[in-house]
Design an enzyme around this catalytic site. Structure first.
Site: not given
Length: 399
Positions: A125, A127, A234, A237
């Site tokens: 994804e 997003l 995100c 990480k």
């Protein structure tokens, strides 16, 4: 493609967006999550995420969107099952799937994960929080990786009505695309934050610098806004994960290491600028505008605003804050219900999140409530002419 029966495992940020948007594309979706309270709330049209347009899609597509607590229901009697769970539980979901279940990994996983499981399709994804629905329904690209190209193209066909370009490749390549994309954004953000610091030292204006950069097609206009550092669920990480993957493969990645080091420097830099305005911080009252890691979300994970607040607190500052999506006091921060209340008796106001509504605040009213009318804008969101006219002295990142 005709409407398909889709299972989604996980009703978190990625899972719920995936389920609601696939239903919007015309597919029949059953979304499973082990959190009973969450499932009951979703079934009644209530979601706990602040994501523009998401609740409306859940309600609009209730006739083809079902929420359950039994994961097996999302893996049985469906054409595909999308796995949208935290990385550390992906393996348990994959190994528990029935043999005939066609799994599609949306979760961000270490490169090489899907290749260990024959028949699993990788479909990362892309997003952005605060724009997730928009990004899903109007994607810039669809990336699908599998050992079986036919199966990959069947998954890609689920998105055909979006008209997005499709990249069909192998599993591991698809997984690396996700990390490579996010880490490049992290590099770009760290670069512009260092440029902003340089502009401050040289007497230049970062806005003018980035305006000149944006006109170069090779650079592009995104991720050139300086700020107090990047955070969220995100980028931190994924940068650490790609570094670990590179290390395991025996590849040095100093540019990415530098991006992390630069990002770790930003909160301290903001605190230094606050101290330059107020003197010693002990006993000073600091009003914080914005706590989430970015506008458009209620996500506090690895928020640079919270790191800055922690550092200010360690030096004895008293902290009040306002954020449109945060209620209830946080550790060391008294969260107020309005910007005016956060500003009351403050020695300095610090803008830490780029909420658009901060550009429309009643600046004369805020100035009248502060002890000292000074604003440190780390996001470049407040209008210079209006705040200075109201009596504030404006200090901005990159100037």
């Amino acid at each position: 493609m005709q409407p398909q029966r889709i299972g989604v495992v996980g009703a978190g940020y990625v899972g719920l967006t995936t389920a609601a948007c696939l239903a919007e594309l015309g597919h029949d979706v059953v979304c499973a999550d082990t959190d009973t309270a969450k499932v009951e709330a979703l079934a009644s049209g209530e979601i706990g995420l602040h994501e523009p347009g998401l609740r409306e899609l859940v309600v609009k597509n209730a006739h083809r969107l079902q929420f359950v607590t039994d994961t097996a229901q999302a893996m049985s009697d469906v054409d595909f099952t999308f796995v949208c769970v935290p990385t550390h539980v992906v393996e348990s979901v994959v190994t528990a799937a029935p043999p005939d279940c066609r799994l599609v990994l949306k979760s961000t996983v270490p490169a090489g994960t899907a290749a260990k499981y024959p028949g699993v399709v990788s479909n990362p994804e892309f997003l952005r929080e605060g724009h997730a629905v928009e990004d899903f329904l109007n994607p810039q690209r669809i990336v699908v990786g599998a050992q079986d190209e036919r199966l990959a193209r069947e998954v890609a066909a689920l998105y055909e009505t979006t008209g997005a370009p499709v990249v069909v490749t192998d599993n591991t390549t698809a997984e690396v695309v996700k990390y490579a994309s996010n880490c490049f954004l992290a590099l770009k953000l760290s670069y512009v934050n260092t440029l902003a610091e340089l502009c401050e030292r040289l007497g230049a204006d970062i806005d003018g610098v980035t305006e000149g950069m944006r006109l170069d097609d090779r650079i592009g206009g995104s991720c050139l806004e300086p700020g107090p550092g990047w955070g969220g669920s995100c980028l931190p990480k994924d940068t650490r994960a790609l570094l670990a993957t590179a290390a395991e493969a025996g590849v040095e990645f100093p540019t990415l290491e530098g991006a992390l080091t630069t990002n770790g420097h930003q909160p301290r830099r903001v605190v230094d600028r606050v101290r330059a305005e107020t003197g010693a911080l002990r006993g000073k009252k600091i009003g914080l505008l914005g706590l989430t890691f970015k506008a458009g979300t209620n996500d506090l994970r690895e928020s640079p605003a919270l790191k800055i607040a922690e550092l200010l607190g360690q030096e004895g500052a008293r902290l009040t804050a306002y954020d449109p999506c945060v209620t209830g006091d946080l550790d060391g921060i008294e969260v107020r219900t309005s910007a005016v209340e956060a500003a009351r008796d403050a020695d300095v106001l610090v803008v830490l999140t780029e909420w658009p509504e901060f550009a429309e605040l009643d600046w004369p009213e805020l100035a009248g409530h502060t002890a000292t009318p000074v604003i440190l804008d780390t996001r470049g969101v407040v209008p210079e002419d209006k705040v200075t006219e109201a009596g504030f002295r404006l200090v901005r990142t990159g100037r």
